[in-house]
Design a protein around this motif. Structure first.
Motif, mmCIF file in Angstrom:
data_model
loop_
_atom_site.group_PDB
_atom_site.id
_atom_site.type_symbol
_atom_site.label_atom_id
_atom_site.label_comp_id
_atom_site.label_asym_id
_atom_site.label_seq_id
_atom_site.Cartn_x
_atom_site.Cartn_y
_atom_site.Cartn_z
ATOM 1 N N HIS A 141 -7.352 4.122 4.461
ATOM 2 C CA HIS A 141 -8.653 4.382 3.832
ATOM 3 C C HIS A 141 -9.437 3.095 3.596
ATOM 4 O O HIS A 141 -9.942 2.872 2.500
ATOM 5 C CB HIS A 141 -8.460 5.143 2.520
ATOM 6 N N GLY A 142 -9.453 2.226 4.568
ATOM 7 C CA GLY A 142 -10.242 1.000 4.412
ATOM 8 C C GLY A 142 -9.478 -0.259 4.805
ATOM 9 O O GLY A 142 -9.928 -0.997 5.682
ATOM 10 N N GLU A 151 -0.644 6.336 3.241
ATOM 11 C CA GLU A 151 -1.879 7.041 3.597
ATOM 12 C C GLU A 151 -3.106 6.249 3.124
ATOM 13 O O GLU A 151 -4.120 6.191 3.806
ATOM 14 C CB GLU A 151 -1.857 8.448 2.989
ATOM 15 N N GLU A 152 -2.973 5.622 1.936
ATOM 16 C CA GLU A 152 -4.095 4.855 1.369
ATOM 17 C C GLU A 152 -4.460 3.659 2.238
ATOM 18 O O GLU A 152 -5.607 3.213 2.254
ATOM 19 C CB GLU A 152 -3.755 4.395 -0.055
ATOM 20 N N ASP A 188 -7.137 -0.669 6.719
ATOM 21 C CA ASP A 188 -6.867 -0.653 8.160
ATOM 22 C C ASP A 188 -7.987 -1.328 8.964
ATOM 23 O O ASP A 188 -7.763 -1.869 10.030
ATOM 24 C CB ASP A 188 -6.636 0.795 8.644
ATOM 25 N N TYR A 203 0.835 -1.212 0.000
ATOM 26 C CA TYR A 203 0.000 0.000 0.000
ATOM 27 C C TYR A 203 0.859 1.247 0.000
ATOM 28 O O TYR A 203 1.969 1.249 0.547
ATOM 29 C CB TYR A 203 -0.865 0.058 1.278
#
Ligand SMILES: O=P(O)(O)OC[C@H]1O[C@](O)(CO)[C@@H](O)[C@@H]1O
Length: 368
Positions: free
Chosen positions: A259-260, A255-256, A262, A252
């Motif tokens: 967005h989910g 930051e991305e 995690d 990944y």
């Protein structure tokens, strides 16, 4: 001769990179020649797997040093969906299409280059095998100086490709006088320093793996995150661990990940973080704190000062963000090669009965 291994090739990288650097004239001169003959403004980079990941790194080198627009394409997407110069802003001789295939046998990359060639664009190929099928579709054939890598998994091929792309950008920028002599020499010295430090990077990566081996071998699933130019390092690491240790392992952009993905974290997840010297570093420190509340299997790979714990690898040297790719790739290559070796996986054997569907034989016509 001893059976070649992925680990053996990883340890051979410092030598292979030095050799490649020493013979740079061989591959830099023909590449710079294309730019001297044609006013190239846009470059498409095509490659699959490891060659795609190296292209992602190359995009930064070409954009920053050569000042050209670069599009990195998955070869099959290029073949089936990309219309070159779609908005018509470039003249025909301002576009260069470069395919990268270490073996020269990736069906996807051959088909993409064939399309480019048949449409009449300037084409070049970077390959280790000058007689491979892909060479039929390039006006300029350039040798990748990594030597043979007889284990299906590309490691020294990756770092040598990255180095080649850097030297292409650097030498071509100098040849076109886009780079002042002083800046050129400074960058060359910096690169020589990186090459001289590579043995230490390999050594410290092995020591890190050996120290945490029992825990690393217990991984059932994991992620690796990076940012900036080292997002590509994370993508390449995920490919390596997948094709060697054969555990689900995803890459990944840092930051991305928040967005989910995690949401699916739990205490069995292994998280490898590449903490490089870029703007996102503070965010990484913040996220690391959070990850440690969910799982104890968090490993940072870095050359930076920080609140590091005993699982983290603080590399013994530091360099520019662009060249840090060569440093940060190694620990994750070592993790992939040694965890597969220590769990008894023969990386040279395809785990299924089916034939290799991604490559054609080196003397064969590729399939449509
Ligand atoms: O650079 P080449 O030879 O086109 O190979 C690309 C990719 O194909 C594989 O050999 C298998 O898909 C990968 O290991 C590699 O990244």
């Amino acid at each position: 001769m001893e059976k070649p291994t992925v680990f053996g090739y990883i340890c051979d990288q410092p030598r292979a990179l030095r050799e490649c650097f020493a013979h740079r004239e061989q591959f830099c001169a023909p590449f710079a020649e294309i730019f001297k003959k044609h006013p190239i403004k846009k470059v498409y980079l095509l490659g699959s797997g490891t060659s795609y990941n190296a292209s992602l790194v190359g995009k930064t080198y070409f954009s920053e040093l050569l000042g050209v627009e670069v599009e990195v394409c998955i070869p099959t997407v290029f073949t089936n969906y990309v219309k070159v110069n779609i908005n018509g802003i470039y003249k025909k001789d301002e576009i260069l299409i470069v395919a990268i295939s270490q073996t020269g046998t990736s069906i996807s990359t051959i088909n993409a280059l064939k399309k480019a060639y048949e449409e009449g664009w300037q084409t070049a190929v970077l390959t280790e095998d000058l007689n491979s099928p892909i060479t039929r579709y390039a006006r300029q054939i350039i040798r990748l100086l990594c030597g043979e890598e007889d284990v299906m998994v590309e490691t020294k091929g990756y770092t040598v490709t990255v180095l080649t792309l850097y030297l292409w950008a650097l030498e071509t920028a100098r040849a076109l006088a886009k780079l002042e002599k002083d800046s050129y020499e400074k960058l060359l010295c910096q690169l020589q320093d990186v090459l001289a430090q590579m043995p230490k990077i390999v050594e410290s990566s092995i020591a890190w793996y050996e120290k945490h081996k029992q825990e690393m071998l217990s991984m059932e699933l994991g992620v690796v995150a990076g940012y900036g130019i080292n997002h590509a390092t994370a993508i390449e690491a995920a490919l390596k661990v997948g094709e060697t240790f054969r555990r689900p392992f995803q890459a990944y952009e840092l930051e991305e990940f928040m967005h989910g993905p995690d949401m699916a974290l739990n205490n069995r997840e292994f998280i490898y973080l590449i903490c490089s010297d870029e703007r996102e570093k503070e965010r990484m420190l913040q996220f690391r704190e959070f990850f440690l509340t969910v799982t104890s299997h968090v490993f940072v790979i870095t050359s930076e000062e920080g609140p590091w714990g005993e699982k983290d690898l603080l590399l013994p040297c530091k360099t520019s963000k662009n060249l840090s790719v060569l440093f940060y790739s190694v620990p994750l290559q070592v993790l992939a090669a040694l965890s597969s070796r220590d769990s008894g996986i023969d990386t040279a054997v395809y785990p299924f009965e089916s034939n290799d569907l991604a490559h054609c034989a080196s003397n064969q016509e590729e399939k449509g």
